[in-house]
Design an enzyme around this catalytic site. Structure first.
Site, PDB file in Angstrom:
ATOM      1  N   LYS A  49       0.848  -1.207   0.000  1.00 41.34           N
ATOM      2  CA  LYS A  49       0.000   0.000   0.000  1.00 41.34           C
ATOM      3  C   LYS A  49       0.880   1.253   0.000  1.00 41.34           C
ATOM      4  CE  LYS A  49      -4.338  -1.664   1.821  1.00 41.34           C
ATOM      5  NZ  LYS A  49      -5.184  -1.877   2.989  1.00 41.34           N
ATOM      6  N   LYS A  72      -4.382 -19.417   5.291  1.00 40.74           N
ATOM      7  CA  LYS A  72      -4.813 -20.751   4.836  1.00 40.74           C
ATOM      8  C   LYS A  72      -5.735 -21.385   5.879  1.00 40.74           C
ATOM      9  CE  LYS A  72      -2.233 -24.311   2.286  1.00 40.74           C
ATOM     10  NZ  LYS A  72      -2.489 -23.783   0.948  1.00 40.74           N
ATOM     11  N   LYS A  80      -2.182 -30.224   3.282  1.00 39.40           N
ATOM     12  CA  LYS A  80      -0.815 -30.050   2.787  1.00 39.40           C
ATOM     13  C   LYS A  80       0.199 -30.768   3.682  1.00 39.40           C
ATOM     14  CE  LYS A  80       1.624 -26.648   0.136  1.00 39.40           C
ATOM     15  NZ  LYS A  80       1.573 -25.326  -0.449  1.00 39.40           N
ATOM     16  N   ARG A 104      -2.056 -11.471  -2.264  1.00 42.74           N
ATOM     17  CA  ARG A 104      -2.167 -11.457  -3.733  1.00 42.74           C
ATOM     18  C   ARG A 104      -2.314 -10.020  -4.209  1.00 42.74           C
ATOM     19  NH1 ARG A 104      -6.463 -15.434  -5.598  1.00 42.74           N
ATOM     20  NH2 ARG A 104      -4.815 -16.939  -5.193  1.00 42.74           N
ATOM     21  N   LYS A 139       2.601 -22.507 -16.114  1.00 39.78           N
ATOM     22  CA  LYS A 139       2.344 -23.924 -15.822  1.00 39.78           C
ATOM     23  C   LYS A 139       1.760 -24.582 -17.073  1.00 39.78           C
ATOM     24  CE  LYS A 139       1.788 -24.518 -10.968  1.00 39.78           C
ATOM     25  NZ  LYS A 139       0.943 -25.118  -9.925  1.00 39.78           N
ATOM     26  N   HIS A 147       5.268 -15.765  -8.170  1.00 42.55           N
ATOM     27  CA  HIS A 147       5.141 -16.170  -6.768  1.00 42.55           C
ATOM     28  C   HIS A 147       6.443 -15.925  -6.016  1.00 42.55           C
ATOM     29  CE1 HIS A 147       1.702 -19.330  -7.403  1.00 42.55           C
ATOM     30  NE2 HIS A 147       1.455 -18.185  -8.002  1.00 42.55           N
ATOM     31  N   GLU A 166       3.587 -15.961   1.479  1.00 42.51           N
ATOM     32  CA  GLU A 166       3.600 -16.144   0.021  1.00 42.51           C
ATOM     33  C   GLU A 166       2.978 -14.908  -0.627  1.00 42.51           C
ATOM     34  OE1 GLU A 166       2.437 -19.625  -3.019  1.00 42.51           O
ATOM     35  OE2 GLU A 166       0.742 -18.400  -2.380  1.00 42.51           O
ATOM     36  N   ALA A 178      -7.176 -17.151 -13.790  1.00 40.31           N
ATOM     37  CA  ALA A 178      -6.932 -18.036 -12.636  1.00 40.31           C
ATOM     38  C   ALA A 178      -8.207 -18.235 -11.814  1.00 40.31           C
ATOM     39  CB  ALA A 178      -5.819 -17.467 -11.765  1.00 40.31           C
ATOM     40  N   GLU A 181     -10.432 -20.621 -13.840  1.00 45.31           N
ATOM     41  CA  GLU A 181      -9.833 -21.965 -13.863  1.00 45.31           C
ATOM     42  C   GLU A 181      -9.955 -22.618 -12.487  1.00 45.31           C
ATOM     43  OE1 GLU A 181      -6.534 -24.958 -13.579  1.00 45.31           O
ATOM     44  OE2 GLU A 181      -6.867 -23.201 -12.363  1.00 45.31           O
TER      45      GLU A 181
END
Ligand code: 0O2
Length: 231
Positions: A49, A72, A80, A104, A139, A147, A166, A178, A181
């Site tokens: 920001k 998460k 995971k 993100r 990919k 990333h 991340e 994305a 998908e």
């Protein structure tokens, strides 16, 4: 790395040893851990920001369209941890799961992604752990995004802790692809023939979204050049 035997032994031991006090302690330590990730995500979000605000002052435009943050879910962490054959302990989670805290950043243009990435990594409290450039190397399904796994300090009342986050940087076009998908196919366990029948079209859409990014970038370059000449 824990193998299946170790994992089963650990679960067995936990079941035998489990007392209300132990369950309470385990839940508490997990809640504390999640708070660390929440703080680290806040720090990274603020850094972006600040960059956006400063860039808008000096260049009269915002490189960031929007920022999403997430922690998460416990189910996703467990999935995971199990997939990686690890014990469900806070230590194993901290050492091996790098995407518990996620930020993100949706950018207006391709160049902004790399510019923001450089700006973040230049900051002396940010340590780069890993980088995956799915823009230069998409990919196989067409997924594109940059990333980063970074580690930053969070300052608590009695200590400083290093926490991993991340960061995913992508354009609006990459985000649309994305999102769709993800909704249609990602981790959906679809039959192989359905995957095969949709793969080419999905890839085609990814290529079209890349073309859009490249063309919009080019339009911006022409406009900026034109503005410089008229100044
Ligand atoms: P969700 O539901 O978005 O949270 P690693 O962490 O290195 O052990 P991982 O997790 O496969 O391995 O890392 P990678 O490839 O960097 O992917 C991490 C995240 O990128 C995913 O998080 C997705 O958010 C996104 N991603 C990766 N590949 C794809 C893809 O093919 N399609 C879409 N839509 N998103 C993708 P999660 O936790 O897997 O999923």
């Amino acid at each position: 790395m824990y193998d299946e035997n170790n994992r089963q032994q650990e679960f067995g031991r936990l079941l035998l040893e489990k007392s209300p006090q132990e369950v309470h302690e385990k839940l508490h330590s997990m809640a504390v851990l999640m708070t660390y990730y929440r703080c680290a995500v806040l720090e990274i979000e603020t850094k972006f920001k600040v960059l956006d605000a400063q860039f808008s002052l000096s260049h009269e435009r915002n490189p960031i369209e929007s920022i999403d943050t997430r922690i998460k879910s416990p189910e996703s962490i467990r999935e995971k941890v199990e997939r990686k054959g690890l014990p469900m302990t806070t230590q194993a989670i901290q050492e091996n799961i790098n995407d518990i805290g996620g930020v993100r950043v949706i950018c207006s243009f391709l160049d902004d992604i790399y510019m923001l990435c450089d700006c973040l990594l230049q900051q002396d409290d940010v340590r780069l752990i890993a980088i995956k450039d799915y823009i230069k190397n998409p990919k196989p399904n067409g997924y594109r995004s940059l990333h980063l796994i970074v580690e930053i300090p969070i300052f608590l009342y009695n200590e400083k802790r290093m926490v991993k986050v991340e960061v995913q940087l992508r354009t609006i076009a990459m985000q649309s692809w994305a999102n769709l998908e993800h909704r249609l196919r990602y981790k959906k366990n679809l039959p192989p023939e359905v995957l095969a029948r949709t793969a080419d079209t999905l890839n085609e859409c990814a290529k079209m979204s890349n073309e859009l990014d490249v063309k919009m970038q080019e339009i911006r370059r022409i406009i900026e050049d034109g503005q410089e000449q008229s100044d």
